[in-house]
Motif scaffolding. Structure first.
Motif, PDB file in Angstrom:
ATOM      1  N   TYR A  96      14.443  35.571 -29.051  1.00 37.58           N
ATOM      2  CA  TYR A  96      13.095  35.064 -29.277  1.00 37.58           C
ATOM      3  C   TYR A  96      12.962  33.557 -29.047  1.00 37.58           C
ATOM      4  CZ  TYR A  96      11.185  39.540 -30.462  1.00 37.58           C
ATOM      5  OH  TYR A  96      10.738  40.845 -30.366  1.00 37.58           O
ATOM      6  N   VAL A  97      14.045  32.800 -29.099  1.00 33.52           N
ATOM      7  CA  VAL A  97      13.930  31.369 -28.744  1.00 33.52           C
ATOM      8  C   VAL A  97      14.107  31.149 -27.248  1.00 33.52           C
ATOM      9  CG1 VAL A  97      14.768  30.598 -31.004  1.00 33.52           C
ATOM     10  CG2 VAL A  97      16.380  30.738 -29.080  1.00 33.52           C
ATOM     11  N   LEU A  98      14.623  32.144 -26.557  1.00 34.39           N
ATOM     12  CA  LEU A  98      14.950  31.984 -25.143  1.00 34.39           C
ATOM     13  C   LEU A  98      13.770  31.524 -24.280  1.00 34.39           C
ATOM     14  CD1 LEU A  98      16.967  32.134 -22.860  1.00 34.39           C
ATOM     15  CD2 LEU A  98      16.633  34.614 -22.777  1.00 34.39           C
ATOM     16  N   PRO A  99      12.579  32.131 -24.395  1.00 33.57           N
ATOM     17  CA  PRO A  99      11.474  31.663 -23.541  1.00 33.57           C
ATOM     18  C   PRO A  99      11.163  30.179 -23.722  1.00 33.57           C
ATOM     19  CG  PRO A  99      10.938  33.797 -24.501  1.00 33.57           C
ATOM     20  CD  PRO A  99      12.184  33.321 -25.177  1.00 33.57           C
ATOM     21  N   ALA A 100      11.187  29.697 -24.953  1.00 37.62           N
ATOM     22  CA  ALA A 100      10.899  28.279 -25.211  1.00 37.62           C
ATOM     23  C   ALA A 100      11.987  27.390 -24.626  1.00 37.62           C
ATOM     24  CB  ALA A 100      10.754  28.028 -26.708  1.00 37.62           C
ATOM     25  N   MET A 101      13.248  27.801 -24.754  1.00 40.81           N
ATOM     26  CA  MET A 101      14.338  27.002 -24.202  1.00 40.81           C
ATOM     27  C   MET A 101      14.326  27.018 -22.678  1.00 40.81           C
ATOM     28  SD  MET A 101      17.594  27.580 -26.740  1.00 40.81           S
ATOM     29  CE  MET A 101      17.585  26.906 -28.411  1.00 40.81           C
ATOM     30  N   LYS A 102      14.010  28.152 -22.079  1.00 41.01           N
ATOM     31  CA  LYS A 102      13.910  28.222 -20.618  1.00 41.01           C
ATOM     32  C   LYS A 102      12.810  27.294 -20.117  1.00 41.01           C
ATOM     33  CE  LYS A 102      14.055  32.185 -18.488  1.00 41.01           C
ATOM     34  NZ  LYS A 102      13.794  33.616 -18.154  1.00 41.01           N
ATOM     35  N   LYS A 103      11.700  27.287 -20.817  1.00 45.13           N
ATOM     36  CA  LYS A 103      10.583  26.421 -20.427  1.00 45.13           C
ATOM     37  C   LYS A 103      10.978  24.949 -20.512  1.00 45.13           C
ATOM     38  CE  LYS A 103       5.691  25.542 -21.365  1.00 45.13           C
ATOM     39  NZ  LYS A 103       4.521  25.888 -22.218  1.00 45.13           N
ATOM     40  N   ALA A 104      11.776  24.613 -21.538  1.00 48.78           N
ATOM     41  CA  ALA A 104      12.224  23.225 -21.717  1.00 48.78           C
ATOM     42  C   ALA A 104      13.321  22.840 -20.738  1.00 48.78           C
ATOM     43  CB  ALA A 104      12.707  23.017 -23.151  1.00 48.78           C
ATOM     44  N   GLY A 105      13.974  23.838 -20.161  1.00 47.82           N
ATOM     45  CA  GLY A 105      15.037  23.567 -19.191  1.00 47.82           C
ATOM     46  C   GLY A 105      16.384  23.275 -19.809  1.00 47.82           C
ATOM     47  N   LYS A 106      16.515  23.505 -21.124  1.00 47.62           N
ATOM     48  CA  LYS A 106      17.798  23.302 -21.790  1.00 47.62           C
ATOM     49  C   LYS A 106      17.713  23.810 -23.223  1.00 47.62           C
ATOM     50  CE  LYS A 106      16.788  18.583 -23.326  1.00 47.62           C
ATOM     51  NZ  LYS A 106      17.273  17.178 -23.370  1.00 47.62           N
ATOM     52  N   GLY A 107      18.880  23.889 -23.866  1.00 42.84           N
ATOM     53  CA  GLY A 107      18.922  24.284 -25.265  1.00 42.84           C
ATOM     54  C   GLY A 107      20.347  24.424 -25.746  1.00 42.84           C
ATOM     55  N   SER A 108      20.494  24.425 -27.049  1.00 45.37           N
ATOM     56  CA  SER A 108      21.807  24.655 -27.665  1.00 45.37           C
ATOM     57  C   SER A 108      21.654  25.697 -28.755  1.00 45.37           C
ATOM     58  CB  SER A 108      22.369  23.359 -28.261  1.00 45.37           C
ATOM     59  OG  SER A 108      23.604  23.616 -28.919  1.00 45.37           O
ATOM     60  N   ILE A 109      22.414  26.777 -28.633  1.00 49.71           N
ATOM     61  CA  ILE A 109      22.413  27.854 -29.624  1.00 49.71           C
ATOM     62  C   ILE A 109      23.779  27.879 -30.290  1.00 49.71           C
ATOM     63  CG2 ILE A 109      22.263  30.347 -29.964  1.00 49.71           C
ATOM     64  CD1 ILE A 109      20.393  30.366 -27.452  1.00 49.71           C
ATOM     65  N   ILE A 110      23.762  27.883 -31.613  1.00 48.77           N
ATOM     66  CA  ILE A 110      25.006  27.827 -32.387  1.00 48.77           C
ATOM     67  C   ILE A 110      25.038  29.039 -33.312  1.00 48.77           C
ATOM     68  CG2 ILE A 110      26.367  26.484 -34.030  1.00 48.77           C
ATOM     69  CD1 ILE A 110      24.513  24.060 -32.955  1.00 48.77           C
ATOM     70  N   ASN A 111      25.977  29.919 -33.074  1.00 47.14           N
ATOM     71  CA  ASN A 111      26.139  31.103 -33.914  1.00 47.14           C
ATOM     72  C   ASN A 111      27.231  30.849 -34.943  1.00 47.14           C
ATOM     73  OD1 ASN A 111      24.200  32.656 -32.515  1.00 47.14           O
ATOM     74  ND2 ASN A 111      25.701  33.245 -30.971  1.00 47.14           N
ATOM     75  N   ILE A 112      26.869  30.955 -36.209  1.00 54.31           N
ATOM     76  CA  ILE A 112      27.873  30.797 -37.256  1.00 54.31           C
ATOM     77  C   ILE A 112      28.603  32.119 -37.419  1.00 54.31           C
ATOM     78  CG2 ILE A 112      28.352  30.125 -39.620  1.00 54.31           C
ATOM     79  CD1 ILE A 112      27.198  27.856 -37.896  1.00 54.31           C
ATOM     80  N   SER A 113      29.828  32.154 -36.952  1.00 55.32           N
ATOM     81  CA  SER A 113      30.689  33.318 -37.111  1.00 55.32           C
ATOM     82  C   SER A 113      31.588  33.054 -38.317  1.00 55.32           C
ATOM     83  CB  SER A 113      31.488  33.571 -35.829  1.00 55.32           C
ATOM     84  OG  SER A 113      32.311  34.699 -35.957  1.00 55.32           O
ATOM     85  N   SER A 114      32.879  33.221 -38.178  1.00 50.56           N
ATOM     86  CA  SER A 114      33.813  33.065 -39.288  1.00 50.56           C
ATOM     87  C   SER A 114      35.223  33.218 -38.741  1.00 50.56           C
ATOM     88  CB  SER A 114      33.550  34.144 -40.346  1.00 50.56           C
ATOM     89  OG  SER A 114      34.593  34.209 -41.296  1.00 50.56           O
ATOM     90  N   ILE A 115      36.202  32.764 -39.514  1.00 46.24           N
ATOM     91  CA  ILE A 115      37.571  33.117 -39.135  1.00 46.24           C
ATOM     92  C   ILE A 115      37.747  34.634 -39.181  1.00 46.24           C
ATOM     93  CG2 ILE A 115      38.663  30.930 -39.727  1.00 46.24           C
ATOM     94  CD1 ILE A 115      39.505  32.201 -42.402  1.00 46.24           C
ATOM     95  N   ALA A 116      36.845  35.315 -39.917  1.00 49.15           N
ATOM     96  CA  ALA A 116      36.872  36.781 -39.951  1.00 49.15           C
ATOM     97  C   ALA A 116      36.485  37.384 -38.607  1.00 49.15           C
ATOM     98  CB  ALA A 116      35.935  37.299 -41.037  1.00 49.15           C
ATOM     99  N   GLY A 117      35.980  36.569 -37.695  1.00 49.90           N
ATOM    100  CA  GLY A 117      35.734  37.021 -36.335  1.00 49.90           C
ATOM    101  C   GLY A 117      36.916  36.788 -35.419  1.00 49.90           C
ATOM    102  N   LEU A 118      37.983  36.200 -35.973  1.00 47.87           N
ATOM    103  CA  LEU A 118      39.187  35.900 -35.194  1.00 47.87           C
ATOM    104  C   LEU A 118      40.405  36.678 -35.677  1.00 47.87           C
ATOM    105  CD1 LEU A 118      38.846  31.996 -35.162  1.00 47.87           C
ATOM    106  CD2 LEU A 118      38.167  33.568 -33.335  1.00 47.87           C
ATOM    107  N   ILE A 119      40.461  36.917 -36.988  1.00 49.57           N
ATOM    108  CA  ILE A 119      41.627  37.578 -37.588  1.00 49.57           C
ATOM    109  C   ILE A 119      41.156  38.634 -38.588  1.00 49.57           C
ATOM    110  CG2 ILE A 119      43.117  35.549 -37.363  1.00 49.57           C
ATOM    111  CD1 ILE A 119      42.593  35.041 -40.386  1.00 49.57           C
ATOM    112  N   GLY A 120      42.058  39.496 -38.996  1.00 45.23           N
ATOM    113  CA  GLY A 120      41.774  40.473 -40.034  1.00 45.23           C
ATOM    114  C   GLY A 120      42.370  40.050 -41.360  1.00 45.23           C
ATOM    115  N   THR A 121      41.794  40.551 -42.455  1.00 42.13           N
ATOM    116  CA  THR A 121      42.319  40.221 -43.784  1.00 42.13           C
ATOM    117  C   THR A 121      42.590  41.452 -44.642  1.00 42.13           C
ATOM    118  OG1 THR A 121      40.088  40.030 -44.735  1.00 42.13           O
ATOM    119  CG2 THR A 121      41.073  38.022 -43.820  1.00 42.13           C
ATOM    120  N   GLY A 122      42.250  42.643 -44.140  1.00 44.98           N
ATOM    121  CA  GLY A 122      42.454  43.847 -44.930  1.00 44.98           C
ATOM    122  C   GLY A 122      41.361  44.097 -45.951  1.00 44.98           C
TER     123      GLY A 122
END
Length: 251
Positions: free
Chosen positions: A125-151
Motif C-alpha cells: 500500500y505504500v508502493l504507489p506513493a514511493m514509485k511516484k516519489a521515485g525513491k523510498g526506504s522500507i524497513i521490516n523488523i524481523s528478529s534473530i528468530a528469523g535467522l536461527i531456531g530456539t525450540g
C-alpha cells in the motif's frame, strides 16, 4: 540544525510502545514527519501528541496491519496531508511462545497475519506513493528468530523467517524504482514484549543465551539502526539484514 531525515515522511507501525515508539520519537527528532500507527489507538495518539509537544511533527492513526482497508485509509490520509511517503518501518508484531505441540491453528494464523501479512500489506500500500516519489526506504523488523531456531515460539519463528525472505525478494523487485528494502534482526531487547523473560537475574541470564555482550539492548539501540536504513547514509544498501543482537548469533 539539519536532521538525518529532514523532509522525509515516515510511517511507523506498532508505534504505541517499545521499539516502535522509540523509533517514532527518534525519527521526529531527526526531522521526519512521523506517522505513528498502532491498533492501540489511545496509546499511539499520546505518542504523537508528545512528539508534537516536543516541537516536532507527528500524526497518529489506528491501524490493524492485517487489514487491507486500514492500510489503504492510512496511506491515503498521509498522502493527502503530506503529499508522499518516503519511509515505512514495518515494526508491528506479536510474540506468542508456544512450541509445535501446544500452538493452535488460531494462534498460527494470528501471528502470521500480523507479523508477516502485515508487512506484505504495508509494502503493497505504500508502493504507489514511493514509485511516484521515485525513491523510498522500507524497513521490516524481523528478529534473530528469523535467522536461527530456539525450540520454542514456532509461529513467531515462521513469521520472522517470512519477513526476512519477503524483504529480499521485494528488494530485488523494487530496485528498479529506487526503493530499498532491508530487514532488522533484533536480539533480546528490553521491551514489554519480553518483560517476562527479564523479570529477574536468573530469567534474564537464560533469555540472553549466547549474547556475548551479556545484556539486553535498549530500544534506542535498535532505533538507531532503523534511522540509518531510513536515511540517505544507507543509499547503497538493499536486500540485506542488519543484525542487532549483542552477538547472540555470533557463536
Amino acid at each position: 540544525m539539519a536532521g538525518r531525515l529532514n523532509g522525509k515522511v515516515a510511517i511507523i507501525t506498532g508505534a504505541a510502545r517499545g521499539m516502535g515508539k522509540v523509533e517514532a520519537e527518534l525519527f521526529a527528532k531527526e526531522g521526519a514527519k512521523v506517522v505513528a500507527a498502532d491498533i492501540l489507538e489511545d496509546e499511539v495518539k499520546k505518542v504523537a501528541e508528545d512528539i508534537v509537544k516536543a516541537g516536532h511533527q507527528a500524526i497518529a492513526f489506528k491501524l490493524d496491519v492485517s487489514k487491507s482497508e486500514d492500510w489503504k485509509k492510512v496511506v491515503d490520509k498521509v498522502v493527502e496531508k503530506w503529499g508522499k511517503v518516503d519511509v515505512l518501518v514495518n515494526n508491528a508484531g506479536i510474540f506468542p511462545t508456544s512450541g509445535i505441540e501446544t500452538a493452535t491453528e488460531e494462534e498460527w494464523d494470528r501471528v502470521m497475519n500480523i507479523n508477516a501479512k502485515g508487512q506484505f500489506l504495508g509494502i503493497k500500500y505504500v508502493l504507489p506513493a514511493m514509485k511516484k516519489a521515485g525513491k523510498g526506504s522500507i524497513i521490516n523488523i524481523s528478529s534473530i528468530a528469523g535467522l536461527i531456531g530456539t525450540g520454542m515460539a514456532v509461529a513467531y519463528h515462521a513469521s520472522k523467517g517470512a519477513s526476512r525472505l519477503l524483504t529480499k525478494t521485494v528488494a530485488a523487485e523494487l530496485a528498479k524504482y529506487n526503493i530499498r528494502v532491508n530487514s532488522i534482526h533484533p536480539g533480546i531487547i528490553r521491551t514489554q514484549m519480553v518483560q517476562d523473560f527479564l523479570k529477574d537475574e536468573e530469567t534474564t541470564k537464560q533469555a540472553l543465551g549466547t549474547t556475548v555482550l551479556g545484556r539486553p539492548a535498549e530500544p534506542i539501540e535498535v532505533a538507531y539502526g532503523a534511522l540509518f536504513l531510513a536515511s540517505e547514509e544507507s543509499s547503497y544498501i538493499t536486500g540485506t539484514e542488519l543484525v542487532i543482537d549483542g552477538g547472540y548469533t555470533a557463536l
